[in-house]
Scaffold this motif. Structure first.
Motif, PDB file in Angstrom:
ATOM      1  N   CYS A 103     -20.026  24.017  20.841  1.00 52.28           N
ATOM      2  CA  CYS A 103     -19.359  24.645  19.700  1.00 52.28           C
ATOM      3  C   CYS A 103     -18.848  23.595  18.720  1.00 52.28           C
ATOM      4  O   CYS A 103     -18.999  23.747  17.509  1.00 52.28           O
ATOM      5  CB  CYS A 103     -18.201  25.497  20.218  1.00 52.28           C
ATOM      6  N   ARG A 129     -21.824  35.203  26.820  1.00 53.54           N
ATOM      7  CA  ARG A 129     -20.711  36.027  26.314  1.00 53.54           C
ATOM      8  C   ARG A 129     -19.456  35.861  27.173  1.00 53.54           C
ATOM      9  O   ARG A 129     -18.350  35.831  26.654  1.00 53.54           O
ATOM     10  CB  ARG A 129     -21.115  37.492  26.228  1.00 53.54           C
ATOM     11  N   LEU A 132     -17.887  32.608  26.202  1.00 52.63           N
ATOM     12  CA  LEU A 132     -17.270  32.764  24.880  1.00 52.63           C
ATOM     13  C   LEU A 132     -15.958  33.535  24.961  1.00 52.63           C
ATOM     14  O   LEU A 132     -14.977  33.191  24.296  1.00 52.63           O
ATOM     15  CB  LEU A 132     -18.223  33.492  23.924  1.00 52.63           C
ATOM     16  N   LEU A 141     -11.109  29.070  20.266  1.00 56.46           N
ATOM     17  CA  LEU A 141     -11.992  29.376  19.129  1.00 56.46           C
ATOM     18  C   LEU A 141     -11.215  29.600  17.839  1.00 56.46           C
ATOM     19  O   LEU A 141     -11.780  30.063  16.852  1.00 56.46           O
ATOM     20  CB  LEU A 141     -12.852  30.611  19.453  1.00 56.46           C
ATOM     21  N   TRP A 147     -17.748  31.383  15.766  1.00 53.42           N
ATOM     22  CA  TRP A 147     -17.800  31.523  17.225  1.00 53.42           C
ATOM     23  C   TRP A 147     -16.875  32.637  17.685  1.00 53.42           C
ATOM     24  O   TRP A 147     -17.191  33.376  18.608  1.00 53.42           O
ATOM     25  CB  TRP A 147     -17.405  30.191  17.881  1.00 53.42           C
ATOM     26  N   ALA A 151     -17.841  35.937  19.870  1.00 52.17           N
ATOM     27  CA  ALA A 151     -17.138  36.282  21.107  1.00 52.17           C
ATOM     28  C   ALA A 151     -16.685  37.741  21.113  1.00 52.17           C
ATOM     29  O   ALA A 151     -16.618  38.383  22.155  1.00 52.17           O
ATOM     30  CB  ALA A 151     -15.950  35.369  21.337  1.00 52.17           C
TER      31      ALA A 151
END
Length: 152
Positions: A103, A129, A132, A141, A147, A151
């Protein structure tokens, strides 16, 4: 000390006793809070090992206390990350930590491209997923809106 004078190493500060009435905080979290309040500013907060030593606890207890303070929004997540680093947070799986590295290097990727790259590694959409969601849940995040959107 004589006549009310403090040693050179003594620092005087005051904190509210509200920390003792905060539900969900154990003694370690309270002690970490008191230690952090004893420092003049966030820019000179001590390292994890120093907090552990001052609080007479081990690093694992200190880490859990810091995580608790973050989860209760008493300590900002960005400050927590600066103090302990991104990869010492034991709430994150290895998959989430690896995805965090990716990321940082690819902050503007979209879901389609991410899933295409993930399929090359043998990962499926569900595991991506899940990682995330971990990153999002624990505040990693915040500075990556693309991102965060993936998510959710």
């Amino acid at each position: 000390m004589s006549n009310g004078q403090a040693n050179e190493g003594t620092r005087s500060f005051s904190i509210s006793d509200d920390i003792f009435r905060q539900p969900g905080l154990d003694i370690f979290s309270q002690m970490v809070y008191i230690i952090l309040k004893g420092f003049a500013s966030e820019s000179n907060f001590p390292e994890l090992s120093v907090i552990s030593k001052l609080g007479r606890m081990n690093d694992k207890q200190t880490m859990k206390a810091l995580q608790s303070l973050v989860e209760l929004k008493i300590l900002p997540h960005k400050l927590f990350r600066r103090m302990v680093g991104d990869f010492q947070d034991d709430r994150l799986s290895w998959a989430a930590k690896g995805l965090l590295i990716f990321c940082k290097e690819n902050p503007h990727i979209n879901l389609h491209d991410l899933l295409e790259l993930a399929s090359e590694s043998g990962e499926d959409e569900h595991s991506i997923r899940k990682a995330l969601k971990e990153l999002s849940q624990y505040g990693y995040l915040e500075e990556y809106p693309e991102w965060r959107q993936i998510a959710n």
